[in-house]
Design a protein around this motif. Structure first.
Motif, PDB file in Angstrom:
ATOM      1  N   PHE A 140     -43.044  79.198  57.123  1.00 18.18           N
ATOM      2  CA  PHE A 140     -42.181  80.091  56.415  1.00 18.18           C
ATOM      3  C   PHE A 140     -41.422  80.891  57.864  1.00 18.18           C
ATOM      4  CE2 PHE A 140     -40.822  84.055  55.134  1.00 18.18           C
ATOM      5  CZ  PHE A 140     -40.105  83.814  53.591  1.00 18.18           C
ATOM      6  N   GLU A 141     -42.487  81.494  58.574  1.00 20.26           N
ATOM      7  CA  GLU A 141     -41.703  81.991  59.726  1.00 20.26           C
ATOM      8  C   GLU A 141     -40.790  81.362  60.566  1.00 20.26           C
ATOM      9  OE1 GLU A 141     -42.122  85.440  60.243  1.00 20.26           O
ATOM     10  OE2 GLU A 141     -43.450  85.970  58.388  1.00 20.26           O
ATOM     11  N   LYS A 142     -41.180  80.198  60.895  1.00 22.82           N
ATOM     12  CA  LYS A 142     -40.397  79.365  61.556  1.00 22.82           C
ATOM     13  C   LYS A 142     -39.003  79.179  60.963  1.00 22.82           C
ATOM     14  CE  LYS A 142     -42.727  75.746  63.242  1.00 22.82           C
ATOM     15  NZ  LYS A 142     -43.235  74.571  63.579  1.00 22.82           N
ATOM     16  N   ASN A 177     -45.757  77.417  46.970  1.00 23.74           N
ATOM     17  CA  ASN A 177     -44.569  76.882  46.914  1.00 23.74           C
ATOM     18  C   ASN A 177     -43.548  77.749  47.477  1.00 23.74           C
ATOM     19  OD1 ASN A 177     -45.234  74.805  45.451  1.00 23.74           O
ATOM     20  ND2 ASN A 177     -45.629  75.835  43.592  1.00 23.74           N
ATOM     21  N   TYR A 178     -43.603  78.984  47.648  1.00 24.37           N
ATOM     22  CA  TYR A 178     -42.727  79.846  48.200  1.00 24.37           C
ATOM     23  C   TYR A 178     -42.727  80.043  49.835  1.00 24.37           C
ATOM     24  CZ  TYR A 178     -40.161  84.131  49.544  1.00 24.37           C
ATOM     25  OH  TYR A 178     -39.425  85.187  50.067  1.00 24.37           O
ATOM     26  N   CYS A 179     -43.927  79.830  50.357  1.00 24.16           N
ATOM     27  CA  CYS A 179     -44.056  79.986  51.879  1.00 24.16           C
ATOM     28  C   CYS A 179     -44.007  78.798  52.489  1.00 24.16           C
ATOM     29  CB  CYS A 179     -45.555  80.463  52.303  1.00 24.16           C
ATOM     30  SG  CYS A 179     -45.728  82.378  51.528  1.00 24.16           S
ATOM     31  N   MET A 186     -30.968  82.889  56.249  1.00 27.27           N
ATOM     32  CA  MET A 186     -29.501  82.493  56.186  1.00 27.27           C
ATOM     33  C   MET A 186     -28.631  83.425  55.366  1.00 27.27           C
ATOM     34  SD  MET A 186     -28.602  80.292  58.403  1.00 27.27           S
ATOM     35  CE  MET A 186     -27.053  79.610  57.899  1.00 27.27           C
ATOM     36  N   ASN A 187     -29.189  83.929  54.112  1.00 27.92           N
ATOM     37  CA  ASN A 187     -28.372  84.913  53.378  1.00 27.92           C
ATOM     38  C   ASN A 187     -28.694  86.293  53.843  1.00 27.92           C
ATOM     39  OD1 ASN A 187     -27.338  83.072  51.197  1.00 27.92           O
ATOM     40  ND2 ASN A 187     -29.286  82.393  51.262  1.00 27.92           N
ATOM     41  N   GLY A 188     -29.305  86.605  54.883  1.00 31.45           N
ATOM     42  CA  GLY A 188     -29.261  88.029  55.545  1.00 31.45           C
ATOM     43  C   GLY A 188     -30.296  88.901  54.759  1.00 31.45           C
ATOM     44  N   LEU A 189     -31.288  88.189  54.380  1.00 32.90           N
ATOM     45  CA  LEU A 189     -32.146  89.238  53.667  1.00 32.90           C
ATOM     46  C   LEU A 189     -33.548  89.323  54.186  1.00 32.90           C
ATOM     47  CD1 LEU A 189     -31.949  87.401  49.925  1.00 32.90           C
ATOM     48  CD2 LEU A 189     -30.900  89.487  50.932  1.00 32.90           C
ATOM     49  N   LYS A 206     -38.330  76.132  54.254  1.00 35.30           N
ATOM     50  CA  LYS A 206     -37.124  76.124  53.626  1.00 35.30           C
ATOM     51  C   LYS A 206     -36.900  77.427  52.843  1.00 35.30           C
ATOM     52  CE  LYS A 206     -34.091  73.934  49.799  1.00 35.30           C
ATOM     53  NZ  LYS A 206     -33.407  75.222  49.644  1.00 35.30           N
ATOM     54  N   SER A 207     -37.738  78.217  52.321  1.00 36.14           N
ATOM     55  CA  SER A 207     -37.646  79.384  51.650  1.00 36.14           C
ATOM     56  C   SER A 207     -37.506  80.548  52.879  1.00 36.14           C
ATOM     57  CB  SER A 207     -38.904  79.909  50.924  1.00 36.14           C
ATOM     58  OG  SER A 207     -39.089  79.038  49.750  1.00 36.14           O
ATOM     59  N   GLY A 208     -38.154  80.418  53.987  1.00 34.89           N
ATOM     60  CA  GLY A 208     -37.890  81.016  55.002  1.00 34.89           C
ATOM     61  C   GLY A 208     -36.566  81.069  55.563  1.00 34.89           C
TER      62      GLY A 208
END
Length: 148
Positions: free
Chosen positions: A109-111, A80-82, A92-95, A85-87
């Motif tokens: 996720f990478e894309k 669900n994480y990978c 976008m939040n600079g993390l 949207k998660s990436g």
């Protein structure tokens, strides 16, 4: 950058870091839902090896089923994480990219991460340019001859 932009960036990072933490300790008794612990660990972008910290903490009190339940939960959570949207949200939040996604599901996720990283950098460049332009106009106004 102007003061508002600094405050906005600081608040975003503070909020995200608060949401991105996983408890580094758990209750070492039969009430611990190890499936849930594994799932939450994955959904927070933490590495599967986080279990070793829990194992060291609990020692001999660790239930014999804990590792398998943790891994089952982690497997569900990481799927669900990978996601794209998660990436995207992370970048976008600079993390930083935690690089926890298994090879088989890493591509989306990478894309998302790379797309957002480019978009965020462009947004920051535009904000810096706008700030320089504002400063330039203020300097011009301050140096302009006064009308009487």
């Amino acid at each position: 950058m102007n003061k508002k932009l600094y405050i906005f960036a600081f608040l975003n990072i503070f909020i995200l870091l608060g949401c991105n933490t996983t408890a580094e300790s758990v209750a070492c008794d039969t009430s611990t839902n190890w499936f849930e612990v594994g799932e939450k660990t994955a959904l927070n972008g933490k590495h599967v090896r986080t279990f070793e910290k829990f194992k060291n903490q609990c020692g001999d009190t660790l239930p014999s089923t804990a590792k398998n339940n943790y891994l089952d939960g982690y497997t569900k959570g990481i799927a669900n994480y990978c996601t794209y949207k998660s990436g995207f949200d992370l970048a976008m939040n600079g993390l930083e990219n935690p690089k926890v996604c298994p090879f088989e599901i890493r591509q989306e996720f990478e894309k998302g991460y790379q797309t957002a990283k480019v978009a965020r950098n462009e947004k920051l460049k535009r904000a810096e340019h706008a700030e320089r332009e504002r400063a330039r106009r203020l300097t011009q106004q301050a140096n302009a001859p006064k009308k009487r």
